[in-house]
Scaffold this motif. Sequence first.
Motif, PDB file in Angstrom:
ATOM      1  N   PHE A   1     -12.730   1.901  -2.463  1.00  0.00           N
ATOM      2  CA  PHE A   1     -12.531   3.329  -2.708  1.00  0.00           C
ATOM      3  C   PHE A   1     -11.910   4.006  -1.481  1.00  0.00           C
ATOM      4  O   PHE A   1     -11.031   4.860  -1.611  1.00  0.00           O
ATOM      5  CB  PHE A   1     -13.863   3.992  -3.063  1.00  0.00           C
ATOM      6  N   ALA A   2     -12.359   3.609  -0.289  1.00  0.00           N
ATOM      7  CA  ALA A   2     -11.806   4.189   0.940  1.00  0.00           C
ATOM      8  C   ALA A   2     -10.325   3.833   1.091  1.00  0.00           C
ATOM      9  O   ALA A   2      -9.514   4.678   1.492  1.00  0.00           O
ATOM     10  CB  ALA A   2     -12.604   3.700   2.148  1.00  0.00           C
ATOM     11  N   VAL A   3      -9.975   2.602   0.770  1.00  0.00           N
ATOM     12  CA  VAL A   3      -8.562   2.185   0.832  1.00  0.00           C
ATOM     13  C   VAL A   3      -7.726   2.979  -0.169  1.00  0.00           C
ATOM     14  O   VAL A   3      -6.614   3.432   0.135  1.00  0.00           O
ATOM     15  CB  VAL A   3      -8.438   0.675   0.576  1.00  0.00           C
ATOM     16  N   PHE A   4      -8.265   3.157  -1.379  1.00  0.00           N
ATOM     17  CA  PHE A   4      -7.564   3.921  -2.409  1.00  0.00           C
ATOM     18  C   PHE A   4      -7.326   5.358  -1.957  1.00  0.00           C
ATOM     19  O   PHE A   4      -6.213   5.874  -2.040  1.00  0.00           O
ATOM     20  CB  PHE A   4      -8.379   3.896  -3.707  1.00  0.00           C
ATOM     21  N   VAL A   5      -8.364   6.013  -1.456  1.00  0.00           N
ATOM     22  CA  VAL A   5      -8.229   7.401  -0.992  1.00  0.00           C
ATOM     23  C   VAL A   5      -7.241   7.470   0.167  1.00  0.00           C
ATOM     24  O   VAL A   5      -6.421   8.398   0.254  1.00  0.00           O
ATOM     25  CB  VAL A   5      -9.599   7.969  -0.588  1.00  0.00           C
ATOM     26  N   GLY A   6      -7.293   6.487   1.058  1.00  0.00           N
ATOM     27  CA  GLY A   6      -6.360   6.465   2.180  1.00  0.00           C
ATOM     28  C   GLY A   6      -4.918   6.359   1.726  1.00  0.00           C
ATOM     29  O   GLY A   6      -4.032   7.055   2.253  1.00  0.00           O
ATOM     30  N   ASN A   7      -4.655   5.484   0.744  1.00  0.00           N
ATOM     31  CA  ASN A   7      -3.291   5.329   0.222  1.00  0.00           C
ATOM     32  C   ASN A   7      -2.804   6.608  -0.440  1.00  0.00           C
ATOM     33  O   ASN A   7      -1.671   7.059  -0.219  1.00  0.00           O
ATOM     34  CB  ASN A   7      -3.240   4.180  -0.790  1.00  0.00           C
TER      35      ASN A   7
ATOM     36  N   ILE B   1     -10.841   4.107 -16.750  1.00  0.00           N
ATOM     37  CA  ILE B   1     -11.833   3.936 -15.687  1.00  0.00           C
ATOM     38  C   ILE B   1     -11.162   3.240 -14.510  1.00  0.00           C
ATOM     39  O   ILE B   1     -10.653   2.128 -14.648  1.00  0.00           O
ATOM     40  CB  ILE B   1     -13.048   3.128 -16.171  1.00  0.00           C
ATOM     41  N   ARG B   2     -11.148   3.903 -13.368  1.00  0.00           N
ATOM     42  CA  ARG B   2     -10.563   3.324 -12.170  1.00  0.00           C
ATOM     43  C   ARG B   2     -11.528   2.295 -11.593  1.00  0.00           C
ATOM     44  O   ARG B   2     -12.649   2.636 -11.222  1.00  0.00           O
ATOM     45  CB  ARG B   2     -10.284   4.408 -11.130  1.00  0.00           C
ATOM     46  N   THR B   3     -11.096   1.048 -11.525  1.00  0.00           N
ATOM     47  CA  THR B   3     -11.957  -0.027 -11.031  1.00  0.00           C
ATOM     48  C   THR B   3     -11.583  -0.476  -9.621  1.00  0.00           C
ATOM     49  O   THR B   3     -12.369  -1.177  -8.978  1.00  0.00           O
ATOM     50  CB  THR B   3     -11.864  -1.244 -11.963  1.00  0.00           C
ATOM     51  N   TYR B   4     -10.386  -0.129  -9.144  1.00  0.00           N
ATOM     52  CA  TYR B   4      -9.910  -0.490  -7.797  1.00  0.00           C
ATOM     53  C   TYR B   4      -9.854  -2.012  -7.608  1.00  0.00           C
ATOM     54  O   TYR B   4      -9.994  -2.505  -6.479  1.00  0.00           O
ATOM     55  CB  TYR B   4     -10.790   0.152  -6.713  1.00  0.00           C
ATOM     56  N   LEU B   5      -9.652  -2.735  -8.707  1.00  0.00           N
ATOM     57  CA  LEU B   5      -9.547  -4.194  -8.625  1.00  0.00           C
ATOM     58  C   LEU B   5      -8.166  -4.592  -8.130  1.00  0.00           C
ATOM     59  O   LEU B   5      -7.189  -3.855  -8.277  1.00  0.00           O
ATOM     60  CB  LEU B   5      -9.815  -4.819  -9.989  1.00  0.00           C
ATOM     61  N   ARG B   6      -8.083  -5.807  -7.565  1.00  0.00           N
ATOM     62  CA  ARG B   6      -6.817  -6.357  -7.084  1.00  0.00           C
ATOM     63  C   ARG B   6      -6.535  -7.678  -7.785  1.00  0.00           C
ATOM     64  O   ARG B   6      -7.407  -8.268  -8.415  1.00  0.00           O
ATOM     65  CB  ARG B   6      -6.872  -6.553  -5.570  1.00  0.00           C
TER      66      ARG B   6
ATOM     67  N   GLU C   1      -5.233  -1.354 -13.591  1.00  0.00           N
ATOM     68  CA  GLU C   1      -5.285  -0.780 -12.241  1.00  0.00           C
ATOM     69  C   GLU C   1      -3.907  -0.809 -11.586  1.00  0.00           C
ATOM     70  O   GLU C   1      -3.479   0.153 -10.947  1.00  0.00           O
ATOM     71  CB  GLU C   1      -6.294  -1.547 -11.392  1.00  0.00           C
ATOM     72  N   ASN C   2      -3.194  -1.933 -11.756  1.00  0.00           N
ATOM     73  CA  ASN C   2      -1.848  -2.041 -11.183  1.00  0.00           C
ATOM     74  C   ASN C   2      -0.887  -1.045 -11.822  1.00  0.00           C
ATOM     75  O   ASN C   2      -0.018  -0.480 -11.147  1.00  0.00           O
ATOM     76  CB  ASN C   2      -1.317  -3.464 -11.363  1.00  0.00           C
ATOM     77  N   ASP C   3      -1.020  -0.836 -13.136  1.00  0.00           N
ATOM     78  CA  ASP C   3      -0.149   0.125 -13.819  1.00  0.00           C
ATOM     79  C   ASP C   3      -0.338   1.531 -13.256  1.00  0.00           C
ATOM     80  O   ASP C   3       0.634   2.263 -13.047  1.00  0.00           O
ATOM     81  CB  ASP C   3      -0.445   0.127 -15.328  1.00  0.00           C
ATOM     82  N   PHE C   4      -1.602   1.908 -13.040  1.00  0.00           N
ATOM     83  CA  PHE C   4      -1.866   3.241 -12.488  1.00  0.00           C
ATOM     84  C   PHE C   4      -1.246   3.387 -11.102  1.00  0.00           C
ATOM     85  O   PHE C   4      -0.573   4.395 -10.801  1.00  0.00           O
ATOM     86  CB  PHE C   4      -3.364   3.501 -12.410  1.00  0.00           C
ATOM     87  N   MET C   5      -1.472   2.411 -10.236  1.00  0.00           N
ATOM     88  CA  MET C   5      -0.965   2.504  -8.868  1.00  0.00           C
ATOM     89  C   MET C   5       0.560   2.473  -8.849  1.00  0.00           C
ATOM     90  O   MET C   5       1.187   3.158  -8.037  1.00  0.00           O
ATOM     91  CB  MET C   5      -1.531   1.370  -8.016  1.00  0.00           C
ATOM     92  N   ASN C   6       1.174   1.687  -9.749  1.00  0.00           N
ATOM     93  CA  ASN C   6       2.634   1.641  -9.795  1.00  0.00           C
ATOM     94  C   ASN C   6       3.221   2.986 -10.200  1.00  0.00           C
ATOM     95  O   ASN C   6       4.274   3.393  -9.695  1.00  0.00           O
ATOM     96  CB  ASN C   6       3.111   0.552 -10.756  1.00  0.00           C
ATOM     97  N   ARG C   7       2.541   3.681 -11.134  1.00  0.00           N
ATOM     98  CA  ARG C   7       3.022   5.010 -11.517  1.00  0.00           C
ATOM     99  C   ARG C   7       2.970   5.964 -10.326  1.00  0.00           C
ATOM    100  O   ARG C   7       3.888   6.754 -10.104  1.00  0.00           O
ATOM    101  CB  ARG C   7       2.195   5.552 -12.686  1.00  0.00           C
TER     102      ARG C   7
ATOM    103  N   THR D   1      -3.879   9.690  -0.001  1.00  0.00           N
ATOM    104  CA  THR D   1      -3.719  10.747   1.002  1.00  0.00           C
ATOM    105  C   THR D   1      -2.450  10.541   1.825  1.00  0.00           C
ATOM    106  O   THR D   1      -1.710  11.508   2.110  1.00  0.00           O
ATOM    107  CB  THR D   1      -4.940  10.791   1.931  1.00  0.00           C
ATOM    108  N   LYS D   2      -2.182   9.301   2.193  1.00  0.00           N
ATOM    109  CA  LYS D   2      -1.009   9.009   3.018  1.00  0.00           C
ATOM    110  C   LYS D   2       0.280   9.412   2.321  1.00  0.00           C
ATOM    111  O   LYS D   2       1.148  10.074   2.914  1.00  0.00           O
ATOM    112  CB  LYS D   2      -0.972   7.511   3.344  1.00  0.00           C
ATOM    113  N   TYR D   3       0.402   9.071   1.041  1.00  0.00           N
ATOM    114  CA  TYR D   3       1.637   9.379   0.322  1.00  0.00           C
ATOM    115  C   TYR D   3       1.698  10.828  -0.137  1.00  0.00           C
ATOM    116  O   TYR D   3       2.794  11.379  -0.294  1.00  0.00           O
ATOM    117  CB  TYR D   3       1.810   8.418  -0.852  1.00  0.00           C
ATOM    118  N   LEU D   4       0.546  11.455  -0.368  1.00  0.00           N
ATOM    119  CA  LEU D   4       0.563  12.868  -0.744  1.00  0.00           C
ATOM    120  C   LEU D   4       1.113  13.738   0.382  1.00  0.00           C
ATOM    121  O   LEU D   4       1.676  14.804   0.130  1.00  0.00           O
ATOM    122  CB  LEU D   4      -0.845  13.335  -1.128  1.00  0.00           C
ATOM    123  N   ARG D   5       0.944  13.286   1.620  1.00  0.00           N
ATOM    124  CA  ARG D   5       1.501  14.039   2.745  1.00  0.00           C
ATOM    125  C   ARG D   5       3.028  14.119   2.644  1.00  0.00           C
ATOM    126  O   ARG D   5       3.634  15.113   3.049  1.00  0.00           O
ATOM    127  CB  ARG D   5       1.104  13.389   4.076  1.00  0.00           C
ATOM    128  N   TYR D   6       3.646  13.067   2.125  1.00  0.00           N
ATOM    129  CA  TYR D   6       5.097  13.075   1.943  1.00  0.00           C
ATOM    130  C   TYR D   6       5.497  13.843   0.688  1.00  0.00           C
ATOM    131  O   TYR D   6       6.545  14.500   0.664  1.00  0.00           O
ATOM    132  CB  TYR D   6       5.622  11.637   1.837  1.00  0.00           C
TER     133      TYR D   6
END
Length: 397
Positions: free
Chosen positions: A11-17, A75-80, A222-228, A19-24
């Motif tokens: 979850f911390a990695v997800f929030v970090g990612n 449901i966000r599972t944050y799986l890899r 999970e990958n589909d969400f992150m790719n979007r 947040t990092k891109y939202l700054r741009y």
Amino acid sequence: MQKLNLWSNRFAVFVGNITKYLRYILTGHLLIVLMFLFGWVAYNYQNWTNAVPEDFPIEIAIGVVVGTLLTHSPIRTYLRDADAVFLLPLEAKLKQYFVRSFIVSFIVQSFQLLIVLVLCMPFYNQLRETSISLSWLLLLAVFLKLLNLLFQFAQQFTPIPSKMLREKVTIFLLNVLMITMFLRQDYWLMIAMVGIFVVISLLEANKIYSTPLPWERLVSLENDFMNRFYRLANLFTDVPHLKGQIAPRKLLSRFMSTQYQSANKTMDYLFMRTFMRANGYFGLVVRLTFIAAIIIFFAHLQYGSLVVTLLFLYFTGIQLIPMAHHHHYQMWLDLYPIEESTRKKAVTSLIRRILLVQVGILTVVTLFAEGFLIGALSFLAGAVFVFLFLIHVKRKV
């Protein structure tokens, strides 16, 4: 304890990612556009509530909007990708991991429901003499969201995609009916439908305990969400995590093969195929054009239609610019005896044609909705915008 640490770390990695891109994303021109759009919507909101006809089926409209939000319950599972292998032996011990994912998804999506209901209820109160308590409606919607999340997670254990689609359509109609019946104050029928939905959700939830976890499907979602999200972020900065997606589109490919026969149209052919098949560019343009047309046709904004046209042209154009660099890391393009200027010209020409087609479609819709004068102004404003925007495109590609 280690399993909870795994979820916390993910979850911390997800929030970090994010947040990092939202700054741009939330800097510069986009933030200005969003602030302008928010101010314009806030300024005209009261006028829209007063302009709704008295015979408008507001209960059904709110039911469809809220029902769509209820049915869409990922449901966000944050799986890899590697989890399907390395966490497989621990599947029976990951209950707390998925419970936490369920709770976070429930909280975030309940907040989304609150925002939508706050925006929708003034329309209802304007048209109906008897007012409905927002608190009770929110309580019902949150309870239905809980059931939808449970149902959607359990549905991932269904191995038949066609069955999943039928069930999703059924649940959508049930959600719409429950919200509509509540707004019409037909409480007994609504309670009966809620009872049916509770039984359906509990029966579906049995799959969670009797079937192994569908690792590949959960990881794919999970990958589909992150790719979007990464595709959105890629409009503003380079995203190394972005994975390309290709759609077949056989009919469109067959049509393109007949239109680009000569050797001097190699780059035109390449980028047209890129637009049609890669990373959802084609679907993006279709969706934005459709949404803009719906707003113009039904909202009757008069000169505000010009603003809608220009905003959606901007949204479309700014998201097409990354297409110019889609093949940047493919060295085989260097084998073609083609100048770099030819590539830039092909991209610019394609974006110009796409935007002009969008201008034409939105102009026709504006003509029907607002009349000749505003339609003509919409065409002129759109054409001028395309001309000025292409100057920006030539600097970027």
